[in-house]
Design a protein around this motif. Structure first.
Motif, PDB file in Angstrom:
ATOM      1  N   GLN A 113       0.815  -1.217   0.000  1.00 23.20           N
ATOM      2  CA  GLN A 113       0.000   0.000   0.000  1.00 23.20           C
ATOM      3  C   GLN A 113       0.854   1.275   0.000  1.00 23.20           C
ATOM      4  N   GLU A 114       2.151   1.135  -0.214  1.00 24.14           N
ATOM      5  CA  GLU A 114       3.009   2.312  -0.292  1.00 24.14           C
ATOM      6  C   GLU A 114       2.822   3.008  -1.637  1.00 24.14           C
ATOM      7  N   LEU A 115       3.017   4.325  -1.634  1.00 25.77           N
ATOM      8  CA  LEU A 115       3.052   5.082  -2.872  1.00 25.77           C
ATOM      9  C   LEU A 115       4.505   5.201  -3.315  1.00 25.77           C
ATOM     10  N   LYS A 334       5.284   0.025  26.178  1.00 24.24           N
ATOM     11  CA  LYS A 334       6.136  -0.008  24.986  1.00 24.24           C
ATOM     12  C   LYS A 334       5.997   1.332  24.251  1.00 24.24           C
ATOM     13  N   VAL A 335       7.146   1.913  23.912  1.00 27.60           N
ATOM     14  CA  VAL A 335       7.150   3.208  23.233  1.00 27.60           C
ATOM     15  C   VAL A 335       6.833   3.015  21.755  1.00 27.60           C
ATOM     16  N   PHE A 336       5.949   3.843  21.236  1.00 26.41           N
ATOM     17  CA  PHE A 336       5.675   3.832  19.792  1.00 26.41           C
ATOM     18  C   PHE A 336       5.477   5.267  19.321  1.00 26.41           C
ATOM     19  N   SER A 337       5.521   5.446  18.031  1.00 24.18           N
ATOM     20  CA  SER A 337       5.289   6.771  17.443  1.00 24.18           C
ATOM     21  C   SER A 337       4.545   6.620  16.125  1.00 24.18           C
ATOM     22  N   VAL A 338       3.752   7.621  15.823  1.00 30.65           N
ATOM     23  CA  VAL A 338       3.074   7.703  14.531  1.00 30.65           C
ATOM     24  C   VAL A 338       3.761   8.821  13.751  1.00 30.65           C
ATOM     25  N   VAL A 339       4.282   8.502  12.588  1.00 31.39           N
ATOM     26  CA  VAL A 339       5.051   9.478  11.811  1.00 31.39           C
ATOM     27  C   VAL A 339       4.453   9.623  10.417  1.00 31.39           C
ATOM     28  N   SER A 340       4.566  10.818   9.877  1.00 31.40           N
ATOM     29  CA  SER A 340       4.123  11.078   8.505  1.00 31.40           C
ATOM     30  C   SER A 340       5.261  10.741   7.561  1.00 31.40           C
ATOM     31  N   GLU A 341       4.979   9.837   6.617  1.00 25.98           N
ATOM     32  CA  GLU A 341       6.021   9.402   5.681  1.00 25.98           C
ATOM     33  C   GLU A 341       6.266  10.398   4.556  1.00 25.98           C
ATOM     34  N   GLU A 342       5.379  11.364   4.407  1.00 27.45           N
ATOM     35  CA  GLU A 342       5.527  12.402   3.374  1.00 27.45           C
ATOM     36  C   GLU A 342       5.709  11.802   1.985  1.00 27.45           C
ATOM     37  N   SER A 343       5.013  10.710   1.724  1.00 24.50           N
ATOM     38  CA  SER A 343       5.167  10.045   0.436  1.00 24.50           C
ATOM     39  C   SER A 343       3.942  10.253  -0.440  1.00 24.50           C
ATOM     40  N   ASP A 344       3.360  11.426  -0.342  1.00 21.91           N
ATOM     41  CA  ASP A 344       2.150  11.676  -1.103  1.00 21.91           C
ATOM     42  C   ASP A 344       2.193  13.068  -1.699  1.00 21.91           C
ATOM     43  N   TRP A 346       1.040  16.875  -2.194  1.00 21.01           N
ATOM     44  CA  TRP A 346       0.385  17.879  -1.356  1.00 21.01           C
ATOM     45  C   TRP A 346      -0.995  18.233  -1.895  1.00 21.01           C
ATOM     46  N   TRP A 347      -1.202  18.162  -3.235  1.00 16.81           N
ATOM     47  CA  TRP A 347      -2.517  18.571  -3.753  1.00 16.81           C
ATOM     48  C   TRP A 347      -3.548  17.459  -3.657  1.00 16.81           C
ATOM     49  N   LEU A 348      -3.143  16.224  -3.414  1.00 15.94           N
ATOM     50  CA  LEU A 348      -4.120  15.153  -3.258  1.00 15.94           C
ATOM     51  C   LEU A 348      -4.708  15.126  -1.857  1.00 15.94           C
ATOM     52  N   ASN A 349      -4.135  15.905  -0.941  1.00 12.91           N
ATOM     53  CA  ASN A 349      -4.681  16.028   0.416  1.00 12.91           C
ATOM     54  C   ASN A 349      -4.759  14.681   1.118  1.00 12.91           C
ATOM     55  N   THR A 350      -3.747  13.877   0.907  1.00  8.15           N
ATOM     56  CA  THR A 350      -3.667  12.563   1.534  1.00  8.15           C
ATOM     57  C   THR A 350      -2.333  12.443   2.244  1.00  8.15           C
ATOM     58  N   ARG A 351      -2.339  11.802   3.390  1.00 10.79           N
ATOM     59  CA  ARG A 351      -1.090  11.565   4.117  1.00 10.79           C
ATOM     60  C   ARG A 351      -1.012  10.090   4.496  1.00 10.79           C
ATOM     61  N   TYR A 352       0.201   9.579   4.462  1.00 13.07           N
ATOM     62  CA  TYR A 352       0.425   8.207   4.923  1.00 13.07           C
ATOM     63  C   TYR A 352       1.100   8.258   6.275  1.00 13.07           C
ATOM     64  N   LEU A 353       0.499   7.628   7.275  1.00 17.07           N
ATOM     65  CA  LEU A 353       1.026   7.625   8.636  1.00 17.07           C
ATOM     66  C   LEU A 353       1.523   6.231   8.977  1.00 17.07           C
ATOM     67  N   LYS A 354       2.758   6.165   9.412  1.00 14.29           N
ATOM     68  CA  LYS A 354       3.398   4.892   9.730  1.00 14.29           C
ATOM     69  C   LYS A 354       3.541   4.765  11.247  1.00 14.29           C
ATOM     70  N   ILE A 355       3.239   3.579  11.757  1.00 13.91           N
ATOM     71  CA  ILE A 355       3.353   3.312  13.194  1.00 13.91           C
ATOM     72  C   ILE A 355       4.667   2.596  13.451  1.00 13.91           C
ATOM     73  N   LYS A 356       5.507   3.218  14.272  1.00 12.57           N
ATOM     74  CA  LYS A 356       6.822   2.648  14.566  1.00 12.57           C
ATOM     75  C   LYS A 356       6.893   2.255  16.034  1.00 12.57           C
ATOM     76  N   GLY A 357       7.503   1.107  16.287  1.00  9.95           N
ATOM     77  CA  GLY A 357       7.664   0.652  17.663  1.00  9.95           C
ATOM     78  C   GLY A 357       7.652  -0.868  17.722  1.00  9.95           C
ATOM     79  N   ASP A 358       8.183  -1.405  18.793  1.00 14.50           N
ATOM     80  CA  ASP A 358       8.255  -2.864  18.969  1.00 14.50           C
ATOM     81  C   ASP A 358       6.945  -3.362  19.571  1.00 14.50           C
ATOM     82  N   LEU A 359       5.917  -3.403  18.737  1.00 18.21           N
ATOM     83  CA  LEU A 359       4.586  -3.774  19.192  1.00 18.21           C
ATOM     84  C   LEU A 359       4.207  -5.159  18.676  1.00 18.21           C
TER      85      LEU A 359
END
Length: 537
Positions: A113-115, A334-344, A346-359
C-alpha cells in the motif's frame, strides 16, 4: 510575446524574425520512394515563450532563432493536472492518461500500500520507440521520463534513473552502459563549464534539486557521444533544468518585486534566462550532428507562471501528530510513534502515517485504531468541521485524507485537539515555491519540408507522436488522441505523402501488471527530488 494571441501575434512575430513571410511549399518536388526523413526530438521541461521570445528578439538564442526562421512554431496546449510524468507519457504515446495508464507521479504498491514512483511497466500503450522498433527503425532515447526499467528496443534507451556518478550500476540502460561508452567517457559526460547553479547561495532555497545541472550536462554529452558514433532514425533527449530553476527563481525573472532583497534580486535575475541560453548553445551542438534529412522538434510539457500565494500553504502533519500526543507515546509500557512518511502529493490532500515501535500484532492494531480515533476527533472549533478522515490500512500504518477546503475557509479560526485550542496557522507553513506550471508550453518544428516562419495555431500535447509517425512514413493510430500538425508541413510534401492510418498499434497488447517495479534505493532519491520541487509534501 510568444505566449501567443493569435488575432495579432502572427503579424508581429513574423515581422520580428526577419525576412518576410515566404511559404516555400515547392510544387513538383521529387521525393525518393524510400523515406529518408529522420526526427530529432528535444524535450525542454517547463519551457515557455514568455522567457524564450524576448531572448530570441535580443539575439541571445541564435539556434532557436535559426530553427524558427526555417520552421514552424507556436503554443503547445497541455492538460491539467500538470504532472510531468503523465504529460511526457502522453507525448510519447499520443494518448490520454486513461489509455496509457500513467496517471500520477506515484503509484500504489498493492502488496504494501506504499506510494512509489511510477515505472515503465505500468504504461498501458506503446510509446513511439516501441512502434518504431517494430518497423525496424532505430531509436535513441536518453533520460526520457518514466523509462525505468529501460525497454528492449531497436536502438538505445538510457533511462531517466541513470546515475551520472555510478558507471557500474546495472539495469539503467539498454544495452548495458559498458557497451555504449567506457568509464572515463561516462565520467566526463557530467562535466560542467561555467556552472549556472553555482550562483545559488548555500543558504538558498531550502528545497532544491542541485543535481539537475549535472544531470542535464550528462544527458547532452551522452547524446552527442551517441550521435557521433551511431546513426538513428529517431533520437530523443530530455532536459529538465528549466523546470527546476523556474519553481524556485521565477519571481526574480518576471516580476519587478520591490520586496525582494536587493542582493538576491541581483544574483538571481538572470539565472533562468541564462539556463535557456545554455540550452540554446547545446541545441546548436546537437544540431551540428544532424544530417540534412532531419526534422527537429522541440517541445515542453507545460509552461510557467507566477504562483498566487493567497491561501497557498503546506500542512505540517508532524505538528498535528505532536499536538495529538502521537509523535511519541506508550502502549503497555512499549514506546511507539506515529510518523508522517511524506510520500504523497500535497494537492491530493492525503497523508500516509506509519506506526513505529516494537509492538505485537495485537498492540499494533489497537494503536492504529486509537490513533485514528484521536485524529478523526480533530475539528475546527467554530464550525465543528472534521479535519482528518482515516481511509486505507496498510501493513505498517494507514492513510488519512485532509479536509483542505475546511482549512482554507477557516484560516482565521481555531483547531481543537484533545480539548485544547490552537490557531490554524500553527499547523501551516508557506509554500516555498514561487513559480508554477501552467497550460501553455512550446512547440517548434524545423527542417526539410517544414513551412518557414509559420505560426502553428492549434497544437496539443497529443499531436507530437502522430506527427513523428508521419515523418517516419508510418500510419497514425486511430485510437490516438492527437492529429498530425499539417499546418507546419509543406503542401508539396503532404501531397506526395498522403496520411496513412491504422486502427491501433495495440492489437497484440499484453496488459501491464498493476504493481510498480520496486527499487528502494532509487525511490527515496526520486521522492527527495519531488519534495525539492514541491510535488510531495
Amino acid at each position: 510575446m510568444y505566449n501567443i494571441r493569435y488575432n495579432k501575434s502572427k503579424k508581429i512575430i513574423l515581422g520580428i524574425f526577419s525576412i518576410g513571410i515566404i511559404f516555400t511549399c515547392l510544387s513538383g518536388y521529387s521525393f525518393p520512394h524510400r523515406n529518408k526523413t529522420k526526427v530529432l526530438f528535444i524535450g525542454l521541461d517547463g519551457a515557455t515563450w514568455n522567457i524564450m521570445s524576448p531572448l530570441v528578439v535580443e539575439g541571445k538564442l541564435p539556434n532557436i532563432k535559426r530553427l524558427i526562421n526555417k520552421g514552424s512554431f507556436g503554443n503547445l496546449e497541455s492538460f491539467h493536472p500538470f504532472i510531468s510524468e503523465v504529460i511526457w507519457t502522453s507525448i510519447a504515446t499520443g494518448k490520454s492518461p486513461d489509455k496509457h495508464n500513467i496517471k500520477d507521479r506515484l503509484a500504489k504498491d498493492p502488496e504494501t500500500q506504499e506510494l512509489v514512483p511510477v515505472t515503465s511497466n505500468l504504461r498501458n500503450a506503446k510509446a513511439i520507440w516501441n512502434i518504431l522498433s517494430e518497423y525496424k527503425k532505430k531509436a535513441g532515447i536518453i533520460s526520457y521520463m518514466c523509462t525505468w526499467p529501460p525497454e528492449n528496443i531497436n536502438g538505445i534507451m538510457v533511462s531517466d534513473r541513470i546515475d551520472p556518478a555510478n558507471y557500474s550500476a546495472k539495469g539503467y540502460a539498454f544495452p548495458p552502459i559498458e557497451t555504449l561508452c567506457n568509464k572515463q567517457e561516462f565520467e566526463n559526460f557530467s562535466h560542467i563549464e561555467n556552472s549556472i547553479f553555482s550562483r545559488i547561495k548555500k543558504d538558498g532555497p531550502r528545497y532544491f534539486y542541485y543535481g539537475a545541472e549535472e544531470k542535464d550536462n550528462f544527458v547532452v554529452n551522452f547524446s552527442k557521444h551517441l550521435l557521433q558514433k551511431q546513426d538513428f532514425d529517431f533520437f530523443c533527449l530530455y532536459i529538465r533544468g528549466i523546470d527546476i530553476l523556474s519553481h524556485s527563481f521565477w519571481k526574480y525573472t518576471i516580476s519587478e518585486n520591490s520586496a525582494l532583497p536587493e542582493n538576491d534580486a541581483e544574483r538571481y535575475k538572470y539565472i533562468i534566462k541564462d539556463y535557456y541560453i545554455w540550452c540554446d548553445k547545446v541545441i546548436g551542438e546537437i544540431l551540428n550532428l544532424a544530417d540534412k534529412d532531419t526534422v527537429v522538434i522541440i517541445a515542453s510539457d507545460h509552461g510557467f507562471s507566477a504562483r498566487n500565494n493567497a491561501n497557498d500553504f503546506l500542512i505540517q502533519m508532524d505538528r498535528f501528530l505532536s499536538s495529538s500526543g502521537l509523535s511519541e507515546t506508550q502502549k503497555n509500557s512499549k514506546v511507539f510513534s506515529v510518523v508522517s512518511e511524506e510520500s504523497d502529493f500535497w494537492w491530493l490532500n492525503t497523508r500516509y502515517l506509519k506506526i513505529k515501535g516494537d509492538l505485537s500484532s495485537e498492540e499494533f492494531e489497537e494503536v492504529k485504531k486509537e490513533s485514528k480515533i484521536i485524529l478523526e476527533d480533530i475539528k475546527i472549533k467554530e464550525t465543528s468541521q472534521q479535519i482528518f478522515k482515516a481511509t486505507d490500512d496498510t501493513k505498517t500504518g494507514f492513510f488519512i485524507s485532509v479536509n483542505m477546503r475546511a482549512i482554507k475557509e477557516n484560516l482565521k479560526n481555531h483547531i481543537l485537539i484533545r480539548d485544547k485550542e490552537y490557531d490554524i496557522f500553527d499547523f501551516l507553513s508557506p509554500f516555498p515555491y514561487n513559480g508554477t506550471h501552467e497550460k501553455t508550453g512550446i512547440i517548434l518544428i524545423s527542417g526539410k519540408n517544414i513551412c518557414k516562419n509559420t505560426l502553428i495555431k492549434a497544437a496539443a500535447i497529443y499531436d507530437i507522436a502522430p506527427t513523428i509517425l508521419y515523418f517516419m512514413d508510418l500510419p497514425i493510430g486511430k485510437d490516438m488522441n492527437g492529429k498530425i500538425l499539417i499546418e507546419a508541413i509543406e503542401n508539396s510534401y503532404l501531397r506526395a505523402h498522403p496520411v496513412k492510418y491504422i486502427d491501433s498499434y495495440e492489437e497484440n497488447k499484453i496488459e501491464p501488471p498493476e504493481k510498480p517495479i520496486r527499487s528502494p534505493k532509487d525511490e527515496e532519491k526520486i521522492k527527495q527530488l519531488m519534495r525539492s520541487l514541491g510535488y510531495i509534501n
